[in-house]
Every structure is written in structure tokens, then in C-alpha cells.
Design a protein around this motif. Structure first.
Motif, short mmCIF file in Angstrom:
data_model
loop_
_atom_site.label_atom_id
_atom_site.label_comp_id
_atom_site.label_asym_id
_atom_site.label_seq_id
_atom_site.Cartn_x
_atom_site.Cartn_y
_atom_site.Cartn_z
N VAL A 1 41.24 36.59 35.69
CA VAL A 1 40.76 36.93 37.03
C VAL A 1 41.89 37.59 37.81
CG1 VAL A 1 39.90 36.02 39.23
CG2 VAL A 1 38.99 35.13 37.06
N GLY A 2 43.07 37.02 37.72
CA GLY A 2 44.23 37.59 38.41
C GLY A 2 44.59 38.97 37.90
N MET A 3 44.54 39.14 36.59
CA MET A 3 44.87 40.43 35.99
C MET A 3 43.85 41.50 36.42
SD MET A 3 47.69 39.81 34.56
CE MET A 3 48.03 41.24 33.56
N GLU A 4 42.58 41.13 36.49
CA GLU A 4 41.55 42.06 36.94
C GLU A 4 41.78 42.44 38.41
OE1 GLU A 4 38.45 44.67 36.71
OE2 GLU A 4 39.45 43.63 35.08
N THR A 5 42.16 41.46 39.22
CA THR A 5 42.47 41.73 40.62
C THR A 5 43.64 42.71 40.72
OG1 THR A 5 41.70 39.56 41.32
CG2 THR A 5 43.22 40.69 42.81
N MET A 6 44.66 42.52 39.89
CA MET A 6 45.82 43.41 39.92
C MET A 6 45.42 44.83 39.51
SD MET A 6 49.62 43.02 38.24
CE MET A 6 49.07 42.88 36.55
N THR A 7 44.55 44.96 38.53
CA THR A 7 44.09 46.28 38.10
C THR A 7 43.37 46.98 39.25
OG1 THR A 7 43.87 45.56 35.80
CG2 THR A 7 42.59 47.50 36.46
N ILE A 8 42.48 46.27 39.91
CA ILE A 8 41.74 46.84 41.03
C ILE A 8 42.69 47.20 42.17
CG2 ILE A 8 40.03 46.31 42.83
CD1 ILE A 8 38.58 44.61 40.64
N THR A 9 43.63 46.33 42.47
CA THR A 9 44.61 46.59 43.53
C THR A 9 45.40 47.86 43.23
OG1 THR A 9 44.80 44.23 43.98
CG2 THR A 9 46.58 45.62 44.79
N ASN A 10 45.85 48.01 41.98
CA ASN A 10 46.62 49.19 41.58
C ASN A 10 45.78 50.46 41.69
OD1 ASN A 10 48.84 47.59 41.10
ND2 ASN A 10 48.50 47.48 38.89
N GLU A 11 44.51 50.40 41.26
CA GLU A 11 43.63 51.56 41.35
C GLU A 11 43.38 51.96 42.80
OE1 GLU A 11 40.13 50.46 39.13
OE2 GLU A 11 41.16 50.65 37.21
N LEU A 12 43.21 50.97 43.67
CA LEU A 12 43.02 51.26 45.09
C LEU A 12 44.26 51.90 45.70
CD1 LEU A 12 41.06 48.08 46.25
CD2 LEU A 12 40.18 50.42 46.06
N GLU A 13 45.43 51.47 45.29
CA GLU A 13 46.67 52.05 45.80
C GLU A 13 46.81 53.50 45.35
OE1 GLU A 13 50.15 52.67 47.80
OE2 GLU A 13 48.67 51.08 48.04
N ILE A 14 46.43 53.80 44.12
CA ILE A 14 46.47 55.18 43.64
C ILE A 14 45.51 56.04 44.45
CG2 ILE A 14 45.84 56.67 41.68
CD1 ILE A 14 46.94 54.38 39.86
N GLN A 15 44.31 55.55 44.68
CA GLN A 15 43.32 56.29 45.47
C GLN A 15 43.81 56.49 46.91
OE1 GLN A 15 39.54 54.30 45.16
NE2 GLN A 15 39.33 54.77 42.98
N ARG A 16 44.43 55.47 47.49
CA ARG A 16 44.95 55.59 48.84
C ARG A 16 46.03 56.66 48.91
NH1 ARG A 16 49.02 54.88 51.71
NH2 ARG A 16 50.26 53.95 50.09
N THR A 17 46.91 56.66 47.93
CA THR A 17 47.99 57.64 47.89
C THR A 17 47.43 59.06 47.74
OG1 THR A 17 49.47 56.02 46.92
CG2 THR A 17 50.10 58.31 46.67
N GLN A 18 46.45 59.22 46.86
CA GLN A 18 45.87 60.54 46.65
C GLN A 18 45.14 61.04 47.89
OE1 GLN A 18 43.56 59.85 43.11
NE2 GLN A 18 45.26 60.37 41.76
#
Length: 126
Positions: free
Chosen positions: A35-52
Motif C-alpha cells: 500500500v505504501g509503495m503504491e502511494t509512493m508511485t502515485i505521489t511521484n507521478e503527481l509530482e511529474i505531472q505538476r512539474t510538467q
């Protein structure tokens, strides 16, 4: 526990989550590292989208128009001011109606640091 300061964090969870607070909280609160690893994946994807989405286009200042004579080597100078750091710059010549573009006219380079202006020179033989 509902608050992160109430959780007892397993050092193995911290190691697997790599310091990602959301991952550590979710893995510890649920007792499931997946569950934590999935949260981290989603968090990282959101950060990439925010940066873009926050990325701004550079300002390109063209040089003066040039006339090209067949067999002559020419240079075209232009400047780029980058708002965001770390962007790549790709420049290519495009043909004007009823003309051809010489081969190998694309240049790719790292953009200038944020806020800086960098000069680029495109050189080719017609």
C-alpha cells in the motif's frame, strides 16, 4: 493510529520507502508495504505531472534573416532565455515554400539555467 507522530515506524519500511513520508505513513498505518509503495508511485507521478504543467516556454530571440548561397557555409545566431532549469532545447530548420532544408540542421542541447540567456549558433554548408 491516525496521526503520523503516533506511528511506530519499522526501519525496513523507511528503507523501502526511501524517505517518502506518504509511503511510510500508509505502509505503517495499514501494516502493508505494498500500500505504501503504491502511494509512493502515485505521489511521484503527481509530482511529474505538476512539474510538467508548471513548465513555461522559453523566450527565443531570433537573429537577423540570412541569404544562403549554394556551397557557402553559413551561421545563424539566436538566443534563448529559459524560465525553468534543466529543459532540453531542440532547434531545426524548416523549409520555406519551394526551398529545401540542408541535411543535419537539427541541434539539441541542454537549455540554459533558469533565468539565464544562452547563445546558440547553427552552422551548415548549403
Amino acid at each position: 493510529p491516525e496521526f503520523s507522530d503516533e506511528l511506530v515506524v519499522d526501519p525496513a519500511v523507511e528503507a523501502q520507502c526511501g524517505g517518502n513520508a506518504e509511503c511510510i505513513f500508509d505502509a505503517t498505518a495499514t501494516g502493508n508495504i505494498n500500500v505504501g509503495m503504491e502511494t509512493m508511485t502515485i505521489t511521484n507521478e503527481l509530482e511529474i505531472q505538476r512539474t510538467q504543467t508548471a513548465n513555461q516556454d522559453p523566450t527565443i530571440t531570433p537573429g537577423t534573416p540570412i541569404t544562403i548561397v549554394l556551397g557557402q557555409t553559413v551561421q545563424y545566431v539566436f538566443w534563448i532565455r529559459e524560465v525553468d532549469a534543466g529543459d532540453a532545447v531542440t532547434v531545426a530548420l524548416e523549409p520555406i515554400e519551394n526551398t529545401e532544408v540542408p541535411n543535419n540542421t537539427d541541434i539539441m542541447a541542454d537549455g540554459p539555467p533558469a533565468g539565464d540567456v544562452q547563445q546558440y549558433i547553427l552552422t551548415w554548408t548549403a
